[in-house]
Write a protein that holds these residues in place. Structure first.
Motif, PDB file in Angstrom:
ATOM      1  N   THR A  61      -0.887 -14.785   2.508  1.00  0.00           N
ATOM      2  CA  THR A  61      -1.325 -13.397   2.324  1.00  0.00           C
ATOM      3  C   THR A  61      -2.850 -13.374   2.282  1.00  0.00           C
ATOM      4  OG1 THR A  61      -0.994 -11.379   1.040  1.00  0.00           O
ATOM      5  CG2 THR A  61      -1.230 -13.426  -0.204  1.00  0.00           C
TER       6      THR A  61
ATOM      7  N   CYS B   9       3.850  -0.876   0.085  1.00  0.00           N
ATOM      8  CA  CYS B   9       5.013  -1.483   0.744  1.00  0.00           C
ATOM      9  C   CYS B   9       5.419  -2.730  -0.034  1.00  0.00           C
ATOM     10  CB  CYS B   9       4.714  -1.797   2.207  1.00  0.00           C
ATOM     11  SG  CYS B   9       3.197  -2.728   2.523  1.00  0.00           S
ATOM     12  N   ILE B  10       5.935  -2.483  -1.224  1.00  0.00           N
ATOM     13  CA  ILE B  10       6.345  -3.564  -2.121  1.00  0.00           C
ATOM     14  C   ILE B  10       7.765  -3.312  -2.614  1.00  0.00           C
ATOM     15  CG2 ILE B  10       3.971  -3.964  -2.881  1.00  0.00           C
ATOM     16  CD1 ILE B  10       4.684  -2.517  -5.507  1.00  0.00           C
TER      17      ILE B  10
ATOM     18  N   GLU C 146       0.021  -3.663   0.930  1.00  0.00           N
ATOM     19  CA  GLU C 146       0.686  -4.833   0.342  1.00  0.00           C
ATOM     20  C   GLU C 146      -0.022  -5.315  -0.917  1.00  0.00           C
ATOM     21  OE1 GLU C 146       2.500  -7.353   4.008  1.00  0.00           O
ATOM     22  OE2 GLU C 146       0.313  -7.243   3.944  1.00  0.00           O
TER      23      GLU C 146
ATOM     24  N   GLN D 105       7.931 -10.366   0.878  1.00  0.00           N
ATOM     25  CA  GLN D 105       7.222  -9.901   2.069  1.00  0.00           C
ATOM     26  C   GLN D 105       7.983  -8.802   2.810  1.00  0.00           C
ATOM     27  OE1 GLN D 105       3.901 -11.123   3.862  1.00  0.00           O
ATOM     28  NE2 GLN D 105       4.547  -9.002   4.071  1.00  0.00           N
TER      29      GLN D 105
ATOM     30  N   HIS E 208       9.134  -1.805   4.378  1.00  0.00           N
ATOM     31  CA  HIS E 208       9.411  -3.192   3.988  1.00  0.00           C
ATOM     32  C   HIS E 208      10.793  -3.447   3.392  1.00  0.00           C
ATOM     33  CE1 HIS E 208       5.321  -5.477   4.102  1.00  0.00           C
ATOM     34  NE2 HIS E 208       5.506  -4.732   5.182  1.00  0.00           N
TER      35      HIS E 208
ATOM     36  N   ASP F 294       3.380  -6.707  -5.667  1.00  0.00           N
ATOM     37  CA  ASP F 294       2.555  -6.851  -4.472  1.00  0.00           C
ATOM     38  C   ASP F 294       2.445  -8.326  -4.068  1.00  0.00           C
ATOM     39  OD1 ASP F 294       0.487  -8.075  -5.960  1.00  0.00           O
ATOM     40  OD2 ASP F 294      -1.035  -6.643  -5.331  1.00  0.00           O
ATOM     41  N   MET F 295       1.728  -8.580  -2.989  1.00  0.00           N
ATOM     42  CA  MET F 295       1.695  -9.925  -2.426  1.00  0.00           C
ATOM     43  C   MET F 295       0.926 -10.927  -3.275  1.00  0.00           C
ATOM     44  SD  MET F 295       3.679  -9.877   0.077  1.00  0.00           S
ATOM     45  CE  MET F 295       3.320 -11.516   0.689  1.00  0.00           C
TER      46      MET F 295
END
Length: 397
Positions: free
Chosen positions: A369, A179-180, A155, A252, A211, A185-186
């Motif tokens: 996060t 996983c974006i 993430e 997310q 995701h 990203d987070m």
């Protein structure tokens, strides 16, 4: 002596389409071999027959890559929040490598050793500590001589870069998959910048997994590709999305949806949706195409069938599947025989059969996060007091 197989970079450099496998964690949870919550892969050691069979089904469906079932197999995750296992991390990782190699040797498939994000990073541990955790898994992969390495399901690009730096020291080809979605990203780092940082760190293949649904993931990889090319760098590209529709997700992804993880079935993509995904990904210049959570072997078969001309082969599983429903020509009912055509399935808008349900949901959007106290991890089981605080808080979102 059997001829050696072409490596992952050799295949991609030649313009070949490489098809990844599907989602082991969700598939094995539904089959009763993985516990939802920890999502750890001890089934590789506890129930090797289940993992072996799923590998075989993905191979038969057309997958060229057998990814080791080592998702969340880092020691810190295996021991997180009261998770008690009878196998060590090394035993699980070794068993997963052996199973992937056994099945890969049954066809023209490669073995990829995979690492993913760690609880240590979420708990703000140092770069040295996080890399040490990843190195333990890597030692097993080198011992078992996997064909290439994948750093997937990250993430945060910072941790993904750390993972790539650890993996590249092996001399093995390295893929990095975050996983974006298109939002990045987070911590808000855009996909283009994420990709550039990963390539500069040593990844030869970059992309996204999990995701988000296929079209959202393809869009994110397109952004990565544009960023890498603008920076004057070179890479190959991969995509391994969810098999769920996620138009209502925020940055997310699907874990923020109220249906996660036990109510996602109404969102599942059909095999015909997968044909569209495979074509969209290929047309975008993505040549490593697979799936993640929700992907079953029939989804992978659909990718292989859509790209059969480009690959020059149909998968073995297509022996039991008529092209675009052609097998329905043999059905006893005439109205079902009338569906044995491509335009019927391409234009179908499937009903859910749930008249009182909405078509989209409102994500929970807690907005926490890495760096937030709520994401500090612990070895001890989550206490009842901690759960009560979470239950109370959830009522306000």
């Amino acid at each position: 002596m059997a001829p050696s197989k072409k490596g992952i970079l050799e295949r991609l450099d030649a313009g070949e389409v490489v098809i990844g496998d599907g989602g082991f964690v969700f598939a094995l949870e539904k089959r009763g071999y993985v516990k939802a919550g920890p999502w750890t892969p001890e089934a590789a050691a506890e129930h090797p027959e289940a993992v072996r069979q799923l590998h075989r089904e993905f191979l038969r469906a057309g997958a060229n890559v057998m990814q080791t079932f080592t998702f969340y197999a880092s020691d810190d995750k295996l021991e997180n929040r009261g998770n008690k296992l009878t196998f060590t991390g090394a035993q699980i990782n070794e068993a997963a490598c052996d199973l992937a190699r056994e099945v890969a040797n049954e066809g023209d498939a490669l073995v990829a050793g995979g690492v993913c994000q760690t609880p240590s990073y979420l708990s703000c541990k140092s770069e040295t500590e996080v890399k040490a955790i990843l190195k333990k898994q890597l030692d097993v992969f080198m011992k078992k001589n996997v064909d290439f390495l994948i750093a997937e399901y990250f993430e945060h690009v910072e941790e993904a870069v750390w993972a790539v730096e650890v993996l590249k020291d092996t001399g093995k080809p390295v893929a990095a998959s975050m996983c974006i979605g298109p939002e990045g990203d987070m911590h808000g780092v855009p996909p283009a910048e994420c990709a550039v940082r990963l390539v500069k760190a040593g990844a030869q293949i970059v992309g996204v997994n999990c995701h988000f649904d296929p079209m959202t993931c393809v869009k994110a990889v397109k952004m990565m590709k544009e960023g890498v090319e603008k920076a004057g760098l070179k890479a190959h590209y991969m995509v391994q999305p969810l098999a769920y529709h996620t138009p209502d997700c925020n940055c997310q992804g699907f874990i923020d949806l109220p249906e996660f993880p036990f109510g996602l079935e109404p969102r599942i993509l059909s095999r015909w949706d997968m044909h569209k995904y495979a074509r969209e990904a290929f047309n975008a210049g993505i040549h490593f195409i697979g799936g993640c959570c929700g992907f079953e072997p029939y989804h992978i078969r659909a990718i292989a069938e859509e790209l059969a001309v480009e690959r020059g082969v149909l998968p073995a599983a297509s022996e039991k599947h008529g092209n675009w429903g052609a097998g329905l020509e043999m059905h006893t009912k005439p109205w079902v025989r009338a569906r044995a055509r491509r335009d019927y399935w391409e234009n179908l808008k499937p009903a859910s059969g749930r008249p009182l349900c909405p078509s989209i949901s409102a994500p929970d959007s807690w907005g926490v996060t890495k760096g937030h106290n709520d994401l500090m991890q612990q070895k001890e089981a989550t206490s009842q007091d901690q759960l009560k605080q979470l239950f109370d808080r959830s009522k306000t979102h």
